[in-house]
Design a protein around this motif. Sequence first.
Motif: not given
Length: 470
Positions: A83-84, A88-90, A95-97, A460-461
């Motif tokens: 979950r951590r 971080q991915v979210f 931020q990136r997109i 990863h979803h």
Amino acid sequence: MARYEGRVVFVRHAIPGEVVRARLTEGGEQAKFWRADVVEVVSASDYRRRHIWKLADSLRADEMGRLPVGGAEFGHITDQHQRRLKGQVFRDTLQRIGGISLHDLNIPQEHADGEVHVEDISRPHSNGLHWRTRVSFAVDPNGMLSMKPHRSNDLIELRGMPLAVAGIHESRIFSADFRGAHRVDAVAPGGGRDLTLVVHTVAQGQDQEGLRARLHTLASEDPSIANVLLAVAAPGSANGRPAGRRGRNQRGRRSDSTSPARVDYELLAGDRTVSEPLPVGPHRGSSAVQLRPEGFWQVHRGAPEALVGVVGEMARSAAGEAVVDLYAGAGLFSAWAAQQVGNSGRVLSVEAADASSRSAEELFAEMDQVRILQAPVERSLGDVRSFLAEDGRSAGTVVLDPPRAGAGTRVIEGLDQTDAAQIVYVSCEPSSFARDAKELISRGWRMDGLRVLDLYPNTHHMEAVASFTR
């Protein structure tokens, strides 16, 4: 992600910070990036554990000279660290997109540290197992249920599926003979023990008759198999895969495309529909919705209750107001909305898929405040605008739960032109959500609520719910 001589390599089955040996699975001198699977851990992360599923473990798969099956790519990581990493991915995707920093948003204190905290909805000490109520299996040449490795057409025979609820994982279907079929969808409504099988075939003649006879025998000998449907694809159709609801597939995730296949469903045993419990009610004296098993429903056994709970906390709808439910499916959020606004309010439920829309019509047949519109959302924006402007009532709330590709500019622009005071956006794909959030913010909306739920443990979803107001 790693780098080798300046080239990006996407390494599955590793954990950030580890030192590993990996076997290249895709690549070449002209490739922009390579893909690889871990085959040895030289220096392990403190968050590594023995994989929860042998067939999905890249280390044990390499010892056996094969690739790991897909579908549990985070199974080697402790639950909390999964979950951590998802958080971080979210955060990074937002931020990136989207160009959106959580520090700059007026959202609850739980995000004050600028991090996304992904919430666990599974049962305590479950290790992320036994949550899937729907699973699609391939069928190997011997008729056995199988799954494919990531980005591979190899078939690996199964003896169970530990991410699935016990009714599927412990069932006899893994020893059954499905020769003549190419896919079997197993559905355990409500996470219970009674199974519905949707068996897909393109076989004709004696091959189809043999499959039909074996399915009749299976249903008669196994009392846990309540319903059996034979899905016969028209000759020449693509993979025999029906379009389904908005491109959502039986694995519980949304795909970005649909197939033009025409499929005829033949009931071999039991009933044509399954009953899924609703976390809100009562409706027509019942707290369940009747669905066709090939249609979409949330795949995690706890997802309907969790999502309705979060949407209910974020939405500011009150009795007598209007709510629009876009990409409504069989009416999960429409049922919540009908209860929220009461008999004096109004609900517009919009869904393109015929089977899901019919389920919603049956569910709300005796609720005059709910209007069902079967149409693509992109073609319904005028109806949404008119609905929210009716009777000069106060501006309403729009709930949308689009497919993996997101709502897109056309829908966002259309919603911006309505009288909606709030949009509650449910998303299973961080990248399309970030794009649509950026579009909303550029039009003067502000994100004032965000929750991310771990509806897909050991993968990863993730699922996000966000509130936008203006």
